[in-house]
Design an enzyme around this catalytic site. Structure first.
Site, PDB file in Angstrom:
ATOM      1  N   ARG A  36      -4.784   8.430  -1.140  1.00 43.81           N
ATOM      2  CA  ARG A  36      -4.084   8.887  -2.346  1.00 43.81           C
ATOM      3  C   ARG A  36      -5.027   8.850  -3.543  1.00 43.81           C
ATOM      4  NH1 ARG A  36       1.928   6.810  -2.872  1.00 43.81           N
ATOM      5  NH2 ARG A  36       1.550   8.003  -4.741  1.00 43.81           N
ATOM      6  N   CYS A  37      -5.204   7.685  -4.125  1.00 39.88           N
ATOM      7  CA  CYS A  37      -5.920   7.548  -5.390  1.00 39.88           C
ATOM      8  C   CYS A  37      -7.406   7.901  -5.300  1.00 39.88           C
ATOM      9  CB  CYS A  37      -5.764   6.125  -5.925  1.00 39.88           C
ATOM     10  SG  CYS A  37      -4.038   5.673  -6.203  1.00 39.88           S
ATOM     11  N   VAL A  38      -8.095   7.342  -4.337  1.00 32.59           N
ATOM     12  CA  VAL A  38      -9.533   7.586  -4.234  1.00 32.59           C
ATOM     13  C   VAL A  38      -9.791   9.073  -3.985  1.00 32.59           C
ATOM     14  CG1 VAL A  38     -11.627   7.079  -2.912  1.00 32.59           C
ATOM     15  CG2 VAL A  38     -10.051   5.224  -3.503  1.00 32.59           C
TER      16      VAL A  38
END
Length: 117
Positions: A43-45
């Site tokens: 998700r974030c990375v």
């Protein structure tokens, strides 16, 4: 804890560039290859690295500088997927456009701007 000259930007969205000062900070300091690490690479990375690449940066997400959870068994669909496999599967598609390194220890830093700039 941060050291002298270090800045911490707490993200509020999957993409750390969204509604934050990160792009301005990178540009102001001449950073071209931000190191992207954190939780949940799927998700974030990944979202942050993709935006960095779209903005012309060479994002660097080291394999061992992020963490996630195992994907649980989904009866009739698949067995559990180990967290290390999730992380590797997330980094692989980025490897064409980002500077995926094998270990965080392989990342080196240099001054972004010359001392007389």
């Amino acid at each position: 804890m941060t050291g002298p000259g270090e800045v911490v930007i707490r993200e509020t969205h999957d993409d750390a560039f969204q509604k934050s000062a990160w792009e301005g900070l990178l540009s102001a300091h001449g950073v071209r290859s931000p190191v992207v690490c954190g939780l949940m690479p799927e998700r974030c990375v990944q979202a942050t690295a993709r935006t960095a690449v779209a903005l012309g940066h060479r994002a660097v997400p080291p394999h061992d500088a992020h963490a996630t959870h195992d994907i649980p068994v989904e009866p009739g669909v698949s067995a559990a997927v180990p967290a290390a496999t999730v992380a590797r599967g997330t980094a692989w598609p980025l490897s064409r456009d980002a500077g995926v390194t094998s270990r965080a220890a392989d990342v080196t830093f240099t001054d972004a701007l010359p001392a007389d700039a």
